[in-house]
Scaffold this motif. Structure first.
Motif, short mmCIF file in Angstrom:
data_model
loop_
_atom_site.label_atom_id
_atom_site.label_comp_id
_atom_site.label_asym_id
_atom_site.label_seq_id
_atom_site.Cartn_x
_atom_site.Cartn_y
_atom_site.Cartn_z
N CYS A 22 -11.81 3.81 -21.65
CA CYS A 22 -10.98 3.42 -20.52
C CYS A 22 -9.53 3.51 -20.96
O CYS A 22 -9.09 2.72 -21.81
N TRP A 36 -15.34 -4.86 -19.41
CA TRP A 36 -16.25 -3.90 -18.80
C TRP A 36 -17.18 -4.68 -17.88
O TRP A 36 -17.77 -5.69 -18.30
N ARG A 45 -21.60 -7.05 -9.02
CA ARG A 45 -20.84 -6.62 -10.19
C ARG A 45 -20.78 -7.79 -11.18
O ARG A 45 -20.46 -8.92 -10.79
N TYR A 92 -17.47 -0.25 -14.81
CA TYR A 92 -16.06 -0.33 -14.46
C TYR A 92 -15.26 -0.97 -15.59
O TYR A 92 -15.70 -1.95 -16.19
N CYS A 93 -14.10 -0.44 -15.81
CA CYS A 93 -13.12 -1.04 -16.70
C CYS A 93 -12.17 -1.89 -15.85
O CYS A 93 -11.83 -1.50 -14.72
N ALA A 94 -11.76 -3.03 -16.38
CA ALA A 94 -10.87 -3.91 -15.64
C ALA A 94 -9.88 -4.58 -16.58
O ALA A 94 -10.17 -4.74 -17.77
N VAL A 106 -15.13 -11.52 -11.63
CA VAL A 106 -14.52 -10.35 -11.00
C VAL A 106 -13.14 -10.67 -10.46
O VAL A 106 -12.19 -9.89 -10.60
N TYR A 109 -9.61 -10.37 -12.45
CA TYR A 109 -9.10 -9.08 -12.92
C TYR A 109 -8.35 -8.38 -11.80
O TYR A 109 -8.83 -8.27 -10.68
N TYR A 111 -6.69 -5.21 -12.10
CA TYR A 111 -6.69 -3.75 -12.12
C TYR A 111 -8.10 -3.25 -12.45
O TYR A 111 -8.75 -3.79 -13.34
N TRP A 112 -8.50 -2.20 -11.75
CA TRP A 112 -9.85 -1.67 -11.90
C TRP A 112 -9.82 -0.15 -11.99
O TRP A 112 -9.00 0.51 -11.33
N GLY A 115 -14.73 3.68 -11.95
CA GLY A 115 -16.13 3.55 -12.30
C GLY A 115 -16.71 4.84 -12.84
O GLY A 115 -16.29 5.94 -12.46
#
Length: 122
Positions: A22, A36, A45, A92-94, A106, A109, A111-112, A115
């Motif tokens: 990421c 992650w 999620r 997904y990276c966050a 969830v 965070y 910024y996302w 995926g």
């Protein structure tokens, strides 16, 4: 504009390994929690791993997944070993915009990434 771009997903057989990356741009996250998450079919999620000064792992991946970060590259990684079919999900990276750690929800965070699909065949 802040962007998180994941890469490294794909199709792998059970027992195999993958490494997700990421890369962040637009600001530095060296002192911010990054994490992650994954979302499987018809599932919510949920956090897989997180890293700031220490690391956190969800129970289902402990001992199999490892996360690391390279602050010079503004990049985090997720090394996934001994993959199982139940690991199949979009990963997904966050990143958090504010300071603080040990928050794996969830909503914490800001910024996302877009995926990346990980599919583990049996």
């Amino acid at each position: 504009q802040v962007q998180l771009v994941e890469s490294g997903g794909g199709l792998v057989q059970a027992g195999g390994s993958l490494r997700l990356s990421c890369a962040a741009s637009g600001r530095t996250f060296r002192s911010r929690m990054m994490a992650w998450f994954r979302q499987g079919p018809e599932k919510e999620r949920a956090v897989v791993a997180a890293i700031l000064w220490t690391t956190y792992y969800g129970d289902s991946v402990k001992g199999r997944f490892t996360t690391s970060r390279d602050n010079a590259k503004n990049t985090i990684y997720l090394h996934m070993n001994s993959l199982k079919p139940e690991d199949t999900a979009v990963y997904y990276c966050a990143a958090r915009g504010s300071s603080g750690d040990k928050n794996y929800s969830v909503s914490a965070y800001d910024y996302w990434g877009q995926g990346t699909q990980v599919t583990v065949s049996s």
